[in-house]
Design a protein around this motif. Structure first.
Motif, mmCIF file in Angstrom:
data_model
loop_
_atom_site.group_PDB
_atom_site.id
_atom_site.type_symbol
_atom_site.label_atom_id
_atom_site.label_comp_id
_atom_site.label_asym_id
_atom_site.label_seq_id
_atom_site.Cartn_x
_atom_site.Cartn_y
_atom_site.Cartn_z
ATOM 1 N N ASN A 293 2.137 1.845 -3.432
ATOM 2 C CA ASN A 293 1.031 2.317 -4.273
ATOM 3 C C ASN A 293 0.605 3.744 -4.008
ATOM 4 O OD1 ASN A 293 -0.079 0.446 -6.010
ATOM 5 N ND2 ASN A 293 -0.767 -0.778 -4.290
ATOM 6 N N PRO B 252 -3.634 7.513 -11.736
ATOM 7 C CA PRO B 252 -2.556 8.514 -11.703
ATOM 8 C C PRO B 252 -3.082 9.947 -11.604
ATOM 9 C CG PRO B 252 -2.815 7.629 -13.913
ATOM 10 C CD PRO B 252 -3.776 6.887 -13.063
ATOM 11 N N VAL B 253 -3.742 10.226 -10.517
ATOM 12 C CA VAL B 253 -4.278 11.576 -10.259
ATOM 13 C C VAL B 253 -4.015 11.918 -8.798
ATOM 14 C CG1 VAL B 253 -6.139 11.402 -11.966
ATOM 15 C CG2 VAL B 253 -6.564 10.678 -9.630
ATOM 16 N N LYS C 33 2.070 6.122 -9.973
ATOM 17 C CA LYS C 33 0.826 5.372 -10.179
ATOM 18 C C LYS C 33 0.615 5.038 -11.661
ATOM 19 C CE LYS C 33 -1.299 7.179 -6.003
ATOM 20 N NZ LYS C 33 -2.343 7.984 -5.371
ATOM 21 N N SER C 34 1.185 5.878 -12.517
ATOM 22 C CA SER C 34 1.021 5.609 -13.947
ATOM 23 C C SER C 34 1.905 4.460 -14.426
ATOM 24 C CB SER C 34 1.313 6.879 -14.764
ATOM 25 O OG SER C 34 2.709 7.128 -14.783
ATOM 26 N N TYR D 187 -1.530 -2.492 -10.053
ATOM 27 C CA TYR D 187 -1.785 -3.021 -8.695
ATOM 28 C C TYR D 187 -2.983 -3.945 -8.667
ATOM 29 C CZ TYR D 187 -3.474 -2.584 -3.806
ATOM 30 O OH TYR D 187 -3.947 -2.820 -2.545
ATOM 31 N N GLU E 285 0.735 6.631 3.651
ATOM 32 C CA GLU E 285 1.940 7.454 3.791
ATOM 33 C C GLU E 285 2.812 6.825 4.860
ATOM 34 O OE1 GLU E 285 2.785 11.277 3.488
ATOM 35 O OE2 GLU E 285 1.976 11.018 1.482
ATOM 36 N N ASP F 203 -14.070 -0.117 -0.746
ATOM 37 C CA ASP F 203 -13.268 -0.929 -1.682
ATOM 38 C C ASP F 203 -12.986 -0.235 -3.019
ATOM 39 O OD1 ASP F 203 -13.144 -2.823 0.217
ATOM 40 O OD2 ASP F 203 -14.476 -4.272 -0.746
ATOM 41 N N GLU F 204 -13.972 0.507 -3.525
ATOM 42 C CA GLU F 204 -13.769 1.211 -4.797
ATOM 43 C C GLU F 204 -12.590 2.191 -4.699
ATOM 44 O OE1 GLU F 204 -17.594 2.726 -6.225
ATOM 45 O OE2 GLU F 204 -16.505 3.875 -7.721
ATOM 46 N N LEU G 87 -1.204 4.395 -1.342
ATOM 47 C CA LEU G 87 -2.457 4.327 -0.572
ATOM 48 C C LEU G 87 -2.214 4.656 0.901
ATOM 49 C CD1 LEU G 87 -4.119 1.107 -2.034
ATOM 50 C CD2 LEU G 87 -4.849 3.456 -2.368
ATOM 51 N N PRO H 71 1.153 10.745 -8.775
ATOM 52 C CA PRO H 71 0.570 10.428 -10.091
ATOM 53 C C PRO H 71 1.546 9.742 -11.052
ATOM 54 C CG PRO H 71 -0.180 12.559 -9.370
ATOM 55 C CD PRO H 71 0.827 12.106 -8.353
ATOM 56 N N ASP I 67 -6.056 -7.097 -2.681
ATOM 57 C CA ASP I 67 -6.562 -8.385 -2.186
ATOM 58 C C ASP I 67 -8.088 -8.377 -2.070
ATOM 59 O OD1 ASP I 67 -6.708 -6.608 -0.118
ATOM 60 O OD2 ASP I 67 -5.808 -7.923 1.382
ATOM 61 N N ARG I 68 -8.740 -7.503 -2.803
ATOM 62 C CA ARG I 68 -10.212 -7.442 -2.833
ATOM 63 C C ARG I 68 -10.647 -6.853 -4.171
ATOM 64 N NH1 ARG I 68 -10.951 -4.380 2.192
ATOM 65 N NH2 ARG I 68 -8.968 -5.379 2.596
ATOM 66 N N THR I 69 -11.937 -7.004 -4.488
ATOM 67 C CA THR I 69 -12.395 -6.430 -5.755
ATOM 68 C C THR I 69 -12.835 -4.981 -5.540
ATOM 69 O OG1 THR I 69 -14.559 -7.394 -5.370
ATOM 70 C CG2 THR I 69 -13.098 -8.593 -6.820
ATOM 71 N N TYR I 70 -12.567 -4.159 -6.536
ATOM 72 C CA TYR I 70 -12.760 -2.714 -6.353
ATOM 73 C C TYR I 70 -13.753 -2.102 -7.340
ATOM 74 C CZ TYR I 70 -8.913 -2.694 -9.864
ATOM 75 O OH TYR I 70 -8.115 -2.908 -10.949
ATOM 76 N N LYS J 176 0.835 -1.217 0.000
ATOM 77 C CA LYS J 176 0.000 0.000 0.000
ATOM 78 C C LYS J 176 0.865 1.260 0.000
ATOM 79 C CE LYS J 176 -4.375 -1.429 2.086
ATOM 80 N NZ LYS J 176 -5.254 -1.234 3.247
ATOM 81 N N PHE K 187 -7.015 6.324 -18.440
ATOM 82 C CA PHE K 187 -6.090 6.758 -17.388
ATOM 83 C C PHE K 187 -4.680 6.177 -17.516
ATOM 84 C CE2 PHE K 187 -10.115 7.896 -15.444
ATOM 85 C CZ PHE K 187 -9.800 9.132 -14.901
ATOM 86 N N TYR K 188 -4.561 5.017 -18.149
ATOM 87 C CA TYR K 188 -3.234 4.395 -18.230
ATOM 88 C C TYR K 188 -2.812 4.269 -19.692
ATOM 89 C CZ TYR K 188 -4.241 2.997 -13.404
ATOM 90 O OH TYR K 188 -4.562 2.997 -12.075
#
Lengths: 241, 273
Positions: free
Chosen positions: A53, B98-99, A75-76, A80, A57, B89-90, A55, A72, A83-86, A50, A103-104
């Motif tokens: 990523n 990347p923002v 992250k680009s 990632y 600090e 989760d979202e 997520l 940013p 361990d769960r669906t998002y 995390k 975005f990518y």
């Protein structure tokens, strides 16, 4: 310009309510490798991922990915798998593909659609109506359809049957960007050790071993799974770096 | 990138509330037609048609239900799109795009604002339909001509209109961002995110009232006697403008503060389970 080391952690520490989840982690990870981030539950694997990523600090210390702090840019270049669906309730598979394409820059939509086709997953299917296993497959397809520099896969084979494990591992091996690095966190070592180049053992938030798999096998004449069991059963004397 | 985030926010909210946006005026039209039909029918005169009166009652209830659903859905979407989208989760998807966090918050805030405006306009239109206000194109042209004529005669009304729009917009945005700041505080809790969010909302409201009270006491004090005198010496127009400017500043400061609180917490203290 690409830095020599893809990931550099310096005295990386994370506290939660006074308890150290990561304790002065110093770690350098190069490019073009598959690395196992191994440790028992609660050893700090997810926390480290995390932080990489962005997520979380760090409480203290720093982390650089391709020479940059998480943000940013990093992250680009990081792909990632949590361990769960998002997924959001409203999404169809094509919506999340659109989103990744927007975005990518490294997302290969054609490849993602081909992978969906092989698994008989319709791109116009609503994700909320899918089974948990299918959702996880869609997520894996998204992650592996990117030509990322760093793949962070958090427990990708936990809680799935052996056939699904084989599918997941072969998807990872056959689709990752070979100039990039894959970090796979797990405690199910026997299933993945054949694909690993290096391992990082984490215990109580500390790196207790970071070594190439071939070197470990040559030195100890054992499988990584056995070395892991010995390490976490008997302590870590002699392995600290 | 913020524009792309807004695009996906709109896709999301339209799939959730789009049906209600369409259904509310349609139900108003149906209710209005049935009502007119019933009122003008012979059965109404004689009071004999149970069927017509039942139909009128049912359509009335359905319209009222849809209208209430529109209001509830608007509020829920504002809360849910932030809470589920960024704090549950979202959030694993959104916070690894990347923002920057401020872009995520801005996209949510802007979309929520537009949703409130559209829902408000639809609610008003449905009420107009219900009370039988029908404006033809020529009527609308006349109305617009009157309004622009008024602006031509008294340009100050342009200023008043802009100020009214600004005040309304800032007031809506400030309320939205207040809920965002509350939820950003609530997510710090591991087990009681919603409860702490509600407590934070109440706490923020009390704190704003307290700070405003202290500030007004301060302004009313001797130090600012000259300012108050100056205020009373102004013409009515200038006085009103000073009050409006002060109120805009008051709302703007709150809006900025709520945004900063949310952004700092999501950057430094994000607590996804």
């Amino acid at each position: 310009m690409k830095t020599e080391m893809l990931v550099e952690c310096l005295d990386l520490t994370k506290n939660f309510s006074g308890k150290k989840a990561l304790d002065a982690v110093n770690l350098k990870i190069g490019r073009g490798k598959i690395i196992g981030l191994l440790g028992p539950n609660g050893s700090g694997k997810t926390t480290l991922i995390k932080i990489l990523n962005g997520l979380l600090e760090p409480t203290f210390g720093s982390v650089l990915i391709d020479g940059e702090k998480p943000g940013p840019y990093t992250k680009s270049i990081v792909s990632y798998l949590p361990d769960r669906t998002y997924f959001a309730d409203w999404m169809k598979v094509s919506d999340i593909f659109d989103m990744f394409r927007d975005f990518y820059a490294d997302f290969d939509r054609k490849k993602a659609e081909e992978m969906c086709g092989l698994l008989n997953i319709g791109t116009e299917e609503k994700i909320k109506n899918m089974s948990k296993g299918t959702k996880e497959k869609v997520q894996l397809i998204l992650v592996m359809s990117r030509k990322a520099q760093l793949y962070l896969l958090d427990e990708p084979i936990a809680g799935v049957d052996p056939a699904a494990r084989d599918y997941i591992l072969s998807t990872i091996i056959n689709n990752y960007n070979e100039e990039g690095t894959v970090i796979i966190s797990t405690h199910l070592i026997a299933d993945i050790e054949r694909v690993l180049d290096e391992v990082v053992f984490l215990r109580n938030g500390q790196v207790v071993r970071h070594e190439a798999v071939d070197d470990i096998k040559e030195k100890e004449g054992k499988s990584i799974d056995d070395v892991f069991k010995d390490t976490f059963r008997m302590g870590v004397a002699g392995y600290d770096r | 990138m913020t524009g792309k985030l807004i695009k996906y926010e709109f896709r999301s909210v339209i799939r959730q509330i789009g049906v209600l946006w369409a259904a509310t005026p349609i139900m108003a039209i149906i209710f209005m037609l049935i009502d007119k039909f019933y009122m003008q029918s012979e059965a109404f005169e004689t009071g004999k048609s149970a069927f017509a009166s039942t139909l009128q009652m049912i359509s009335g209830f359905v319209y009222a239900g849809v209208f209430m659903a529109l209001i509830v859905a608007t509020v829920l979407i504002i809360l849910q799109r932030f809470y589920k989208g960024l704090l549950r989760d979202e959030g694993y998807l959104m916070h690894t795009l990347p923002v920057k966090p401020w872009q995520l918050i801005t996209a949510k805030g802007f979309t929520a604002f537009v949703v409130v405006i559209i829902s408000g306009i639809i609610a008003v239109i449905s009420i107009f339909i219900l009370i039988g206000v029908s404006i033809s194109i020529s009527d609308l042209g006349e109305l617009l001509a009157d309004i622009f004529g008024m602006y031509g005669d008294e340009p100050v009304y342009i200023l008043y209109t802009i100020e009214a729009i600004l005040l309304t917009a800032l007031s809506i945005l400030k309320t939205i961002y207040k809920t965002y700041a509350s939820m950003s505080i609530g997510q710090l809790s591991d087990n009681h995110k919603i409860l702490i969010s509600v407590a934070a909302y109440i706490g923020i409201s009390v704190a704003v009232m307290f700070i405003t009270g202290v500030f007004l006491q301060f302004v009313d004090g001797e130090m600012f006697e000259g300012l108050i005198d100056y205020f009373y010496s102004l013409s009515r127009f200038k006085g009103v403008q000073l009050v409006v400017a002060g109120y805009l500043l008051y709302m703007g400061v709150q809006l900025a503060a709520f945004h900063v609180v949310s952004e700092r917490l999501l950057t430094k203290k994000l607590n996804l389970d």
